[in-house]
Design an enzyme around this catalytic site. Structure first.
Site, PDB file in Angstrom:
ATOM      1  N   GLN A  34      37.243   4.107  -5.894  1.00  0.00           N
ATOM      2  CA  GLN A  34      38.699   3.953  -5.755  1.00  0.00           C
ATOM      3  C   GLN A  34      39.206   4.982  -4.752  1.00  0.00           C
ATOM      4  OE1 GLN A  34      41.785   2.789  -6.831  1.00  0.00           O
ATOM      5  NE2 GLN A  34      42.841   4.570  -5.998  1.00  0.00           N
ATOM      6  N   THR A  35      40.101   4.553  -3.860  1.00  0.00           N
ATOM      7  CA  THR A  35      40.752   5.530  -2.994  1.00  0.00           C
ATOM      8  C   THR A  35      42.087   4.987  -2.517  1.00  0.00           C
ATOM      9  OG1 THR A  35      40.562   6.822  -0.948  1.00  0.00           O
ATOM     10  CG2 THR A  35      39.516   4.663  -0.954  1.00  0.00           C
ATOM     11  N   GLY A  90      36.336  11.592  -8.982  1.00  0.00           N
ATOM     12  CA  GLY A  90      36.314  12.879  -8.285  1.00  0.00           C
ATOM     13  C   GLY A  90      37.221  13.895  -8.959  1.00  0.00           C
ATOM     14  N   ARG A  91      37.489  14.970  -8.223  1.00  0.00           N
ATOM     15  CA  ARG A  91      38.406  15.992  -8.737  1.00  0.00           C
ATOM     16  C   ARG A  91      39.830  15.456  -8.721  1.00  0.00           C
ATOM     17  NH1 ARG A  91      36.316  21.738  -7.412  1.00  0.00           N
ATOM     18  NH2 ARG A  91      38.471  22.320  -7.117  1.00  0.00           N
ATOM     19  N   ASP A  92      40.591  15.787  -9.736  1.00  0.00           N
ATOM     20  CA  ASP A  92      41.999  15.407  -9.835  1.00  0.00           C
ATOM     21  C   ASP A  92      42.207  13.929  -9.510  1.00  0.00           C
ATOM     22  OD1 ASP A  92      44.665  15.845 -10.414  1.00  0.00           O
ATOM     23  OD2 ASP A  92      45.181  16.486  -8.378  1.00  0.00           O
ATOM     24  N   HIS A  93      41.355  13.092 -10.088  1.00  0.00           N
ATOM     25  CA  HIS A  93      41.404  11.654  -9.812  1.00  0.00           C
ATOM     26  C   HIS A  93      42.788  11.088 -10.174  1.00  0.00           C
ATOM     27  CE1 HIS A  93      39.344   7.658  -9.375  1.00  0.00           C
ATOM     28  NE2 HIS A  93      40.449   7.306 -10.004  1.00  0.00           N
ATOM     29  N   ALA A  94      43.383  10.353  -9.231  1.00  0.00           N
ATOM     30  CA  ALA A  94      44.693   9.701  -9.424  1.00  0.00           C
ATOM     31  C   ALA A  94      45.810  10.695  -9.726  1.00  0.00           C
ATOM     32  CB  ALA A  94      44.633   8.626 -10.516  1.00  0.00           C
TER      33      ALA A  94
END
Ligand SMILES: [Zn+2]
Length: 391
Positions: A202-203, A295-299
């Site tokens: 997701q991005t 990842g880090r701090d996702h969303a």
């Protein structure tokens, strides 16, 4: 079968690769049915861009097992318990606002976009007062209106209208629209390619070397990658979807063609951090993914959430209930001493050895027409972004 704290049975999320809840929802409306409905003199409700994106996600099964916008009972269960009333894991309410000046006194209401175009139809089951403060507090962890997701919740109408929907899932325009595959389409594509295991990424940002590295790490152990940028309504300042898609295409040149599928997910970004990471995972499960990169701090947005809060929430869930394997990654960087991409998990060297730029620094360089270091960003990606920032 598991039970929750109050002894209710929780429904397992079905097996690996299965849609959430076990069945892929299909609430698409055929053109002929739409024409009949449009001629039927039904009342209309104009939906926001975010609601239209949710409607499409409901109709395609991206939000399986949901078949429509939530009622009061579902809203409360999801906010308080992170589950649907039947016990199935679901992290974020999906509601349809009912403006004060709109009356829904018939069994059905047509859903239209801002320009009046017909999007779908809702079977009216309930109109309820949506506790927006509780939703913000419980789901987003804050009632700060400076949070873009919270602002959308608090700014929504006091009333919400609930019920199952059917919607036209028309092909979308342009290169982004051409990649707005449905879960049925991606599942068929995975099967055609013989992928038994697929990792979703997701991005909502352009992909630089760090994210490319995470995707490649995951691809070392699974059959395929679904590069799945979110293209629905985002906040001001995010790079436009068309530019991002061109940048993703450029990155694809660094992957074997038969190992990656680039798709576009039409859904609103909520910036709900940990809860949204769960939603992102469940949606990718519905698209047929078996693994999901977190990842880090996702969303996340701003400093509302802890660096690993999303990863911790996903790790705390029963793997069977979640039904998709979260792959938890730290930040990646190029280390000059290692002479390679790495993370804190694999590189022992001090921070000064890292080729690192903050988001603000990258934007400043691109706006000034400067290429970031090749260890940070592929030049062909950077050039696309420079053109976008300078135009
Ligand atoms: Zn190193």
């Amino acid at each position: 079968m598991m039970t929750n704290a109050i002894g209710e049975k929780m429904v397992a999320g079905a097996g690996r690769g299965s849609p959430h809840g076990g069945r892929l929802v299909d609430q698409r409306l055929a053109g002929e049915e739409a024409a009949v409905l449009a001629a039927g003199g039904l009342p209309s409700l104009v939906v926001t861009a975010a609601e239209a994106a949710d409607l499409r996600a409901l109709a395609t099964g991206a939000y399986s097992p949901l078949t429509g916008f939530m009622d009061a009972k579902q809203h409360q269960a999801v906010c308080e318990w992170m589950r649907l009333p039947e016990g199935l894991l679901w992290p974020i309410p999906v509601c349809l606002g009912l403006p004060e000046d709109v009356r829904v006194d018939s069994e059905q209401v047509l859903l239209r976009d801002q320009a009046g175009g017909l999007l779908g139809v809702l079977q009216v089951q309930e109109v309820f007062a949506r506790d927006r403060q509780a939703e913000a507090e419980l789901v987003y962890g804050t009632t700060d209106p400076a949070h873009p997701g919270v602002a959308r919740v608090l700014g929504a109408p006091r009333l919400a209208v609930a019920g199952p929907v059917q919607a036209l899932v028309a092909p979308l325009a342009g290169p982004v629209g051409a990649r707005a595959f449905t879960p049925t389409q991606t599942r068929a594509a995975f099967q055609a390619r013989g992928w038994a295991t697929v990792v979703g990424f997701q991005t909502r940002n352009p992909v630089h070397r760090a994210h490319e590295y995470l995707m490649k790490c995951a691809l070392e152990t699974v059959d395929g990658l679904l590069l799945h940028p979110l293209v629905g309504p985002t906040k001001d300042g995010d790079v436009p979807a068309e530019v991002r898609m061109a940048a993703y295409q450029a990155v694809l040149g660094y992957f074997p063609a038969g190992r990656v599928l680039l798709g576009a997910l039409v859904a609103p970004m909520r910036y709900a951090g940990p809860r949204e990471a769960v939603l992102h995972a469940l949606v990718r499960k519905n698209y047929g993914c078996t693994h999901f990169i977190v990842g880090r701090d996702h969303a996340g947005v701003g400093s509302y959430y802890g660096t690993f809060q999303a990863q911790e929430l996903l790790a705390s869930l029963d793997p069977e209930e979640l039904g998709i394997v979260p792959l938890r990654f730290d930040n990646a960087f190029f280390c000059r001493r290692c002479g390679a991409m790495a993370t804190a998990k694999t590189c022992p060297h001090p921070e000064q050895e890292q080729v690192a730029l903050s988001g603000t620094q990258v934007r400043a360089m691109l706006t000034a027409g400067q290429l970031p270091p090749v260890e940070f960003s592929r030049p062909e990606v950077a050039r696309l972004l420079i053109d976008a920032y300078q135009s």
